[in-house]
Write an enzyme that holds these catalytic residues in place. Sequence first.
Site, short mmCIF file in Angstrom:
data_model
loop_
_atom_site.label_atom_id
_atom_site.label_comp_id
_atom_site.label_asym_id
_atom_site.label_seq_id
_atom_site.Cartn_x
_atom_site.Cartn_y
_atom_site.Cartn_z
N GLY A 63 -4.86 8.68 5.70
CA GLY A 63 -3.97 9.73 6.16
C GLY A 63 -2.77 9.90 5.25
O GLY A 63 -2.26 11.02 5.07
N ARG A 115 -5.55 2.68 19.02
CA ARG A 115 -5.27 1.25 18.90
C ARG A 115 -4.72 0.65 20.19
O ARG A 115 -4.97 -0.52 20.49
CB ARG A 115 -4.31 0.98 17.74
CG ARG A 115 -4.98 1.09 16.37
CD ARG A 115 -4.03 0.76 15.25
NE ARG A 115 -4.67 0.96 13.95
CZ ARG A 115 -4.00 1.07 12.80
NH1 ARG A 115 -2.69 0.99 12.79
NH2 ARG A 115 -4.67 1.25 11.68
N LYS A 124 0.82 -1.21 0.00
CA LYS A 124 0.00 0.00 0.00
C LYS A 124 0.86 1.27 0.00
O LYS A 124 0.57 2.22 -0.73
CB LYS A 124 -0.93 -0.02 1.22
CG LYS A 124 -2.00 1.06 1.22
CD LYS A 124 -3.20 0.66 2.07
CE LYS A 124 -2.88 0.59 3.54
NZ LYS A 124 -3.01 1.90 4.21
N ARG A 137 -7.86 12.79 12.97
CA ARG A 137 -6.43 12.53 13.04
C ARG A 137 -5.63 13.80 12.82
O ARG A 137 -5.89 14.54 11.87
CB ARG A 137 -6.03 11.46 12.00
CG ARG A 137 -6.32 10.05 12.48
CD ARG A 137 -5.97 9.04 11.43
NE ARG A 137 -7.16 8.58 10.72
CZ ARG A 137 -7.14 7.92 9.58
NH1 ARG A 137 -5.98 7.63 9.00
NH2 ARG A 137 -8.26 7.53 9.01
N LYS A 193 -4.19 6.75 15.44
CA LYS A 193 -4.47 6.10 14.16
C LYS A 193 -5.97 6.18 13.88
O LYS A 193 -6.65 7.08 14.37
CB LYS A 193 -3.97 4.65 14.19
CG LYS A 193 -2.44 4.53 14.24
CD LYS A 193 -1.83 4.89 12.91
CE LYS A 193 -0.35 4.60 12.87
NZ LYS A 193 0.24 4.84 11.52
N ASP A 239 2.22 -0.41 12.36
CA ASP A 239 0.90 -0.93 12.00
C ASP A 239 0.76 -2.42 12.32
O ASP A 239 -0.36 -2.95 12.32
CB ASP A 239 0.62 -0.70 10.51
CG ASP A 239 0.35 0.75 10.21
OD1 ASP A 239 -0.15 1.47 11.10
OD2 ASP A 239 0.61 1.19 9.08
#
Length: 442
Positions: free
Chosen positions: A95, A358, A13, A123, A354, A327
Amino acid sequence: MRVKGILSVPGDKSISHRALMFAALSRGTVRITGLSPAEDCASTASCLRRLGLGISQPEQSARTSAMIASNLTVESPGLHDLSAPVRALYAGNSGTTMRIISGLVSGQSFTTTFDGDSSLRRRPMSRVLVPLSQMGMKVDYPREAEDVRGTAVGFAPFSITGGHLQGREFNLDIASAQVQTALLLAGLQAEGETVIRMPARVRDHTERMFKYIGIPFEQSEDSTIRVRKLEEPAAPFSLSVPGDLSSAAFFIVAAVCLPGSDLLLKSVGVNPGRRLILEVLGQMGAELNPETVSEVCGEPVADVRARYNKRLKGATVSGDQVPLGIDEIPVLALAGATCDGVFTVTGAAELRHKESDRLRAIVDNLRAAGVEIEELEDGFRIQGSQRIRGGSPWRTYGDHRLAMTALIANCIFEQPVQIEETDSIRISYPGFAEHLRFLVSE
């Protein structure tokens, strides 16, 4: 349960975002293969179309579940001939899209408005907007947003008016490849030299792609990067995107935690700035063997074999390690929950900002499932257990990483958790559930 088989995960990604965005640095036809099908990358493509790039797929709103093609062409007018968008650039949940394209338009002579979904609006964007403003860009926030929040500084929606940028020297406090890339794109449009120093190593996809497509820059051993104004567009290029290690991480954790598992992941990117999952699981005693390592379009690529060896031992993730795979912390927590010992994460306060908090979500979900876990200000501490009850509610807060972690937890826990939703997974890996079903057997 166990996972067995051979799988090719979708394109990386982070690299897909950059391949699309850096097409704007060229003039002519850019060809990209293996592009990520993630909804986030569809958001980037949609924004670039509004800036005048032609992308060989009918435009589809990032508000839908429609995905972007894996192989496409981009017709670029070049950095100096981008078009003023007539509507706001809608970044969806991405983001990366919002932060890096802010750098792309910071030197343009028009105004660009950015917006995103409810998650992205929460964010903070200050870490990229403040340094860009110091180079001469102007940023404005709508009055109605100020009325709701009290202050809108650093949050979408916002508008950027590009200007006559001046190169500056930046010593970043937080290691962020997104901020670094946005500043480099601004530096390619600025008078004089732009210098960026990072406090820790991060993924170097931008530097590798700059080198591959012919964008001049200088880099020293301490990771300081220098760029000057790009006077001529880069030549058109073709680029192949390797498999996404962050996506592969979920299957890797399942394989090293479930007895009898043997998994081969084909053509995965193993960038040194992305190897946290491999390094930490290796420290925990997992059997991980990158095979047939090669270089594709400037990126290191390997087939990664993950097999169950024995119960994992405890480990600590901290400091400079965290940016190498922040991540992947949620799914690494599953490995920690089943380890023989204590698994500790510190230095991961960024996870509170995030798509969700998280850290709090990991702690609450695992504790509800029967895991002995302590929440820290910047991480957590887990006392591993050979058996985890499960059977509890699992909140995702619309966060794709938490939803994917829950599906892996259902392979590991004694009873499946009750997942709040899984639709968010399309943000990064639309076919994740189907691929997991393909690999899992009793």
